[in-house]
Design an enzyme around this catalytic site. Structure first.
Site, PDB file in Angstrom:
ATOM      1  N   GLY A   1      -1.053   7.692   4.582  1.00 28.86           N
ATOM      2  CA  GLY A   1      -0.197   6.846   3.752  1.00 28.86           C
ATOM      3  C   GLY A   1       1.194   6.649   4.290  1.00 28.86           C
TER       4      GLY A   1
ATOM      5  N   ASP B   1       0.844  -1.198   0.000  1.00 29.18           N
ATOM      6  CA  ASP B   1       0.000   0.000   0.000  1.00 29.18           C
ATOM      7  C   ASP B   1       0.883   1.253   0.000  1.00 29.18           C
ATOM      8  OD1 ASP B   1      -2.354   1.445  -0.129  1.00 29.18           O
ATOM      9  OD2 ASP B   1      -2.477   1.664   2.046  1.00 29.18           O
TER      10      ASP B   1
END
Lengths: 337, 431
Positions: free
Chosen positions: B327, B308
């Site tokens: 993130g 990811d």
């Protein structure tokens, strides 16, 4: 001894029209077609469909004469009641009625009375009081024509109800195929495109099944009814596989509002995978015939050169058959004493 | 003349063929020609002695955001490729939420060419499910796949409308495409920025409930059962999501899911005093949720591990927690974090590697992820037991957003090969 019907099973040699007269309604019509209305193909027998097609075939010849006018329906009143826009079907029914000598009235109810709050049943009762002999009805809702038919005393012909049935279209497609191929039984017919929303597809699936043809439907999964495999057809998602070895390719119209992402991502993707072009048609039999109920979206569901190729495409012929088929239906239902 | 390389004296680890044995590999012109215990290197071959280290198929990362085009300041194919190579990843699957969005066949083609010319590793792209990631009109999946898209996803957005999702699944079933859903109900997630619970209550931050993820997954599983499509939850973070997918699999639904390394390596307490490096999407969850990720990986409910990778520059992280971008730059930390599960005795090494090699390869239809002869020579050499510390300064990504700086780990990539060509070598890297 009566000659065997060309509609029953494979026939050798050229198709010969049956020997019947166009000048008078068949006195046997009530026996041959014991229904008051034509609401759909479902429920008709092979013999009843054959009867309508044989009568229609006579009218094809009649319509090619200089003097086309008959008096079969003289004194009868036909009302074309259209709750949905239509040019071709309405014109075809109008012409059919006029050539049979009927008084034809067109009513476009698109929005008018509906906006005033009148219900479908109210409209039916109002019209019924005017004592028509036959009503031709088109309505955007499935089942609406049958509902209306319960409320009137005259014959009702379904000119298309929602996504349900369009029986005269299936009959004219059948007559077109019959005159080109000499038979319906045993043919492999691929119906391609927006099966989900198509009343033409539903009527054709019924009719072709009753007449013994083998029917395939070809469409992306988003344009198929959820239980398509239960309709007695073979389901294909790949057009080349669906067309392989077929005798007839029936293209359906894709409504523009369905082309932009909801059911199909775009015109170009649809044409790429589901548009009929010479390359995909090559999978079908070399003499396969192409039908389209019109109006066509050239370059969306059908390649423009192919649509104009009279050796492959019977699209103009379908329109001619349409008038004859509608004359046969009007005669059968409205010429009764 | 063909180029031949022999990798000898290696512990061969290939989940696809269930191989865990000492032996070697012969690579000819970028393709694996032979694998086995007793290979004989041809005379012309260059011989690489692996010194008993683990030789595995190069990793495939199914979910890595690369900023190109549109966010080149965060990451490019070149920098992502270098980071991936150092992380043992030989194929990364880029995501469509770029600018412009990958919802056009021409753009999918551009990415394939651009990545081929600038990246050290293989790059494939997923394309959008809906135009402009708008969640309304589906994209030209047939043409996008012809242009190289390997699966379809709206990236960091959920397809929230059930009817749109149903039709997209039905349309994708036509070609047996994989639909990859980012599972988060946008109305439930709303302004949330961390896991909803005690901690969010104490910190005074709006939470994202577990239900935001589970309602989408459970709905999608129903729709998937209806359409018969292949469905993949792009990233799961909650115990209930894993349970739902486990149950659906048992019922024959063609569903799979992935977990990001940080979701089994960290829990929400990592946020501490509003550390934005620990802000992720979906958020880091509770400790029972984290433990459920490990359990799901062990019992097979979770099929794939992803990085990811979400590179964020300093400007987007140096903000109040609620407005910082979520993130983690994950390409180089995925493997060492995953190996913690092996060292901790939670999962076997082969089972773990399957989730980063053959499993994603099969889901995406890639010719990769195995050491079997005929496969491309995408390889990673791992020194399994060596202890070291992850560090921000070691990241080759253009963005250095990691919460793992200083974390002690065990197991390190020493050599990475893509198509027979060395793209990372630890000794050269240190020199």
């Amino acid at each position: 001894m009566p000659s065997p019907s060309p509609l029953q099973g494979p026939t050798k040699g050229a198709y010969k029209p049956p020997l019947m007269s166009a000048s008078l309604p068949s006195p046997a019509a009530v026996d041959q077609f014991p229904h008051r209305n034509l609401l759909g193909i479902e429920g008709l027998s092979e013999a009843e469909i054959t009867y309508l097609l044989e009568r229609a075939d006579i009218y094809v010849a009649q319509n090619r004469k200089v003097d086309k006018k008959l008096s079969v329906l003289r004194g009868r009143t036909q009302i074309n009641l259209f709750f949905e826009a239509s040019t071709r079907t309405r014109t075809s029914f109008e012409l059919a009625g006029k050539r049979l000598g009927a008084d034809v009235i067109n009513m476009s109810v698109e929005g008018s009375s509906i906006k005033k709050g009148e219900t479908l049943v109210d409209t039916a009762m109002t019209l019924n009081a005017m004592r028509p002999d036959v009503l031709v009805v088109r309505h955007p809702d499935s089942g609406a024509v049958a509902l209306l038919a319960q409320k009137v005393d005259c014959a009702v012909i379904n000119g298309g109800d929602g996504s349900h049935e369009h029986p005269t279209q299936a009959l004219l497609d059948a007559l077109t195929i019959l005159r080109r191929k000499g038979r319906l039984g045993g043919l492999v017919v691929a119906i391609c495109g927006d099966i989900l929303h198509s009343r033409v597809a539903r009527s054709n699936i019924q009719l072709l099944g009753i007449m013994g043809a083998q029917v395939r439907v070809v469409a992306p999964p988003t344009l198929l009814p959820p239980a398509a495999d239960r309709l007695g057809v073979e389901v294909h998602h790949d057009m080349r596989q669906g067309l392989a070895g077929c005798d007839i390719v029936m293209m359906l119209r894709l409504q523009s509002e369905r082309m932009h992402g909801a059911f199909v991502p775009s015109l170009r993707e649809y044409f790429r995978f589901y548009g009929l072009d010479a390359e995909k048609l090559a999978a079908a039999k070399p003499d396969a015939l192409v039908l389209h109920p019109g109006p066509m979206n050239r370059g969306v569901e059908i390649d423009t050169d192919l649509a104009d190729d009279i050796d492959r495409s019977a699209i103009a012929e379908q329109v001619e058959m349409g008038v004859a088929v509608r004359m046969a239906c009007l005669e059968t239902l409205a010429a009764r004493p | 003349m063909s180029t031949i390389t022999a990798y000898i004296n290696a512990r061969l680890l290939d989940p696809a063929t269930d191989t865990d044995a000492m032996g070697g590999l012969i690579v000819e012109d970028g393709v694996i020609a032979e694998m086995g215990a007793n290979i004989t290197a041809p005379k012309a071959a260059e011989v690489i002695d692996c010194g008993g280290k683990c030789l595995a198929p190069g990793l495939i990362d199914m979910r890595a955001f690369v900023g190109e085009p549109g966010f080149d300041h965060k990451e490019t194919f070149a920098t992502a490729g270098a980071a991936a190579a150092a992380g043992g990843i030989t194929t990364l699957i880029s995501q469509p939420q770029t600018d412009p969005i990958v919802d056009e066949p021409a753009l999918a083609g551009f990415i394939a060419r651009r990545a081929r010319d600038t990246s050290a590793v293989n790059v494939k792209t997923m394309a959008a499910i809906t135009k402009g990631l708008g969640g309304k009109e589906m994209t030209e999946m047939g043409l996008l796949a012809e242009a190289g898209a390997v699966a379809f996803t709206d990236g960091n957005r959920s397809v929230a409308d059930a009817q749109v999702m149903r039709r997209a699944l039905a349309y994708a079933a036509n070609w047996d495409f994989l639909i990859v859903q980012y599972p988060e109900d946008p109305s439930l997630a709303a302004d949330g920025c961390m896991n909803e619970g005690e901690l969010s209550s104490r910190l005074g931050l709006a939470g994202i409930p577990v239900a935001a993820e589970v309602v989408i997954i459970e709905r999608d599983l129903r729709l998937t059962a209806l359409t018969g499509t292949r469905y993949h939850a792009a990233i799961v973070s909650t115990e209930d999501s894993v349970a739902a997918i486990r149950r659906a699999k048992a019922n024959g639904v063609r569903a799979t899911c992935a977990v990001a390394a940080h979701h089994f390596a960290l829990n929400e307490t990592e946020i501490g005093e509003y550390r934005t490096f620990a802000k992720t999407a979906p958020p880091l969850r509770s400790e029972p949720d984290r433990a459920a990720m490990v359990e799901g990986l062990a019992d097979g409910a979770i099929d794939v591990i992803v990085s990811d990778h979400s590179p964020q520059d300093q400007e987007t992280k140096r903000r109040p927690f609620a407005t910082a971008e979520p993130g983690i730059a994950g390409l180089q930390t995925m493997l060492p974090l995953a190996l913690e599960l092996v060292h901790g005795g939670h999962i076997s090494l082969l089972d773990l590697l399957a989730k980063m090699t053959i499993n994603p390869a099969r889901l995406l239809g890639l010719d990769a992820g195995t050491l079997a002869p005929g496969a491309p020579a995408d390889l990673v050499l791992i020194e399994l037991d060596v202890p070291w510390r992850l560090s921000e300064s070691g990241l080759k990504s253009k963005s250095k957003n990691t919460p793992f700086d200083g974390r002690p780990v065990q197991g390190r990539v020493v050599h990475t090969v893509v198509g027979g060509k060395t793209v990372f070598d630890l000794t050269a890297d240190h020199a």
